[in-house]
Design an enzyme around this catalytic site. Structure first.
Site, PDB file in Angstrom:
ATOM      1  N   LYS A  50      63.134  39.701 -24.950  1.00  0.00           N
ATOM      2  CA  LYS A  50      62.137  40.716 -25.319  1.00  0.00           C
ATOM      3  C   LYS A  50      60.802  40.518 -24.626  1.00  0.00           C
ATOM      4  O   LYS A  50      60.038  41.466 -24.465  1.00  0.00           O
ATOM      5  CB  LYS A  50      61.929  40.739 -26.839  1.00  0.00           C
ATOM      6  CG  LYS A  50      63.071  41.410 -27.568  1.00  0.00           C
ATOM      7  CD  LYS A  50      62.632  41.810 -28.945  1.00  0.00           C
ATOM      8  CE  LYS A  50      63.686  42.639 -29.641  1.00  0.00           C
ATOM      9  NZ  LYS A  50      63.283  43.043 -30.960  1.00  0.00           N
TER      10      LYS A  50
ATOM     11  N   LYS B  76      74.322  45.372 -24.564  1.00  0.00           N
ATOM     12  CA  LYS B  76      74.436  45.648 -26.002  1.00  0.00           C
ATOM     13  C   LYS B  76      73.961  47.059 -26.318  1.00  0.00           C
ATOM     14  O   LYS B  76      72.971  47.517 -25.748  1.00  0.00           O
ATOM     15  CB  LYS B  76      73.572  44.627 -26.751  1.00  0.00           C
ATOM     16  CG  LYS B  76      73.840  44.574 -28.233  1.00  0.00           C
ATOM     17  CD  LYS B  76      72.869  43.653 -28.939  1.00  0.00           C
ATOM     18  CE  LYS B  76      71.539  44.329 -29.142  1.00  0.00           C
ATOM     19  NZ  LYS B  76      70.722  43.782 -30.220  1.00  0.00           N
TER      20      LYS B  76
ATOM     21  N   LYS C 161      68.785  49.899 -30.152  1.00  0.00           N
ATOM     22  CA  LYS C 161      67.779  50.857 -30.582  1.00  0.00           C
ATOM     23  C   LYS C 161      66.884  51.273 -29.423  1.00  0.00           C
ATOM     24  O   LYS C 161      66.477  52.410 -29.310  1.00  0.00           O
ATOM     25  CB  LYS C 161      66.877  50.162 -31.603  1.00  0.00           C
ATOM     26  CG  LYS C 161      67.057  50.596 -33.017  1.00  0.00           C
ATOM     27  CD  LYS C 161      66.097  49.795 -33.893  1.00  0.00           C
ATOM     28  CE  LYS C 161      66.639  49.662 -35.297  1.00  0.00           C
ATOM     29  NZ  LYS C 161      65.895  48.721 -36.105  1.00  0.00           N
TER      30      LYS C 161
END
Ligand code: AMP
Ligand code: TRP
Length: 331
Positions: free
Chosen positions: A118, A200, A203
């Site tokens: 991230k 993956k 969101k």
């Protein structure tokens, strides 16, 4: 009246109110919760302090919170059996997080894969909150004396950290925390993007590779139609050689509640075309039923449930926090 703990073992899980949950998060985590209510004392939290580790629009936070509560309910979480609450309603979570920040080592947090991913490209402007996020998650878990944490694959490492911190604290100050364990699905703990079976479903990637639980039905159809497949034409679960079809089979299996073996048999001698057409039906049926449940619940009801949950969750949280503070010498 104090909430009576009906089952001895405690389950805790949470999701960030930072956007809509997709079918990956549903399959990996949320879909396990309803069953667990029958066997365990369950706490399901909307972890809003986790959401703000990356910039959020303040006016969206309440909206996503209520959406998430309704999403939990639509997935079968029953407020008569489980405790649903909002993380920020219990100041004990952030208080314990601070204390555990003083138990965690830099080296523990530097290892965290999610932080590395991230923070990529953000370098020095990444928030300190994002770095210590797993410690807040450990506080969530340990505060409620949790035994079991149902999550997707990407959160397993964070639960490991919670275990390590619990053991370290217990050794140093005296036994206060239960040692939790993650429960990760054997198959379905990591649902991949419909556009790239090596990435993956997430969101943040709200494009053609990701289907939200509240997705427009026609959009969802299109996304399944456009989903990438592998070479060949056989419907076979083979993660190494057929990653895309294996992912679609996993989605098919969970949303239709049928085993992969059974589905493979049904499509023996058939091709990708037939399979994807039926998968479209499976996804549409699932989403329609889910959204029907969702739409029955009002924001008002969701708020009431959070309020009742707060009272119930407070009791255990305070009990643990008082013990912890005493052990470290803070009144
Ligand atoms: P998130 O949507 O990232 O806030 O994650 C909510 C929960 O769903 C966590 O327990 C995640 O581990 C799980 N999860 C998120 N994305 C996936 C995915 N693609 N496959 C399986 N589980 C997932
Ligand atoms: N970090 C989790 C996620 O990103 C959310 C979370 C916060 C959580 N606290 C938790 C999950 C405690 C399980 C238990 O998905």
């Amino acid at each position: 009246m104090p909430f009576q703990l009906k089952h001895e073992q405690i389950v805790f899980s949470g999701i960030k109110p930072s956007g809509r949950l997709n079918i990956g998060g549903y399959i990996g985590s949320l879909s396990q919760w309803a069953e667990m209510q029958e066997k365990y004392t369950c706490l399901f939290c909307v972890v809003d302090y986790h959401a703000i580790t990356v910039k959020q629009k303040p006016s969206d936070l309440e909206k996503w919170t209520l959406e998430l509560v309704k999403t939990y309910l639509a997935a079968g979480v029953n407020p008569k059996k489980s405790i649903l609450f909002r993380q920020s309603d219990l100041s004990a979570h952030t208080e314990l997080a601070w204390i555990l920040n003083c138990t965690a080592h830099m080296a523990d947090l530097k290892k965290m894969t999610q932080f590395k991913e991230k923070s990529l490209g953000q370098k020095e402007t990444v928030s300190v909150g994002l770095f210590t996020y797993p410690v807040l998650m450990a506080a969530d878990i340990l505060l409620h004396q949790t035994d079991i944490v149902p999550v997707g694959e990407d959160q397993k490492q964070h639960v490991e950290l919670a275990r390590d911190l619990a053991k370290r604290f217990n050794n140093e100050y005296g036994r206060v925390f239960e040692i939790p364990e993650s429960v990760v699905r054997k198959n379905g703990a990591r649902i991949m993007s419909l556009q790239d079976p090596f990435k993956k479903m997430s969101k943040s990637e709200n494009g053609a590779g990701c289907i939200d639980l509240l997705e427009d039905i026609e959009e969802a159809r299109k996304k399944i139609r456009r989903a990438v497949t592998d070479s060949g034409n056989q419907i076979k679960y083979d993660k190494k050689n057929k990653p895309a079809i294996s992912n679609l089979l996993t989605i098919y299996s969970h949303l239709s509640r049928r085993s992969i073996d059974e589905i493979e048999k049904e499509y023996e001698g058939k091709g990708y075309g037939d399979f994807k057409k039926d998968l479209e039906g499976v996804v549409v049926d699932f989403l329609s039923a889910f959204q029907k449940n969702y739409n029955k619940i009002s924001d008002q009801e969701a708020l009431k449930i959070l309020e009742a949950g707060r009272e119930r969750a407070e009791e255990m949280a305070q009990k643990t926090l008082v013990k912890v503070k005493k052990l470290i010498g803070i009144k």
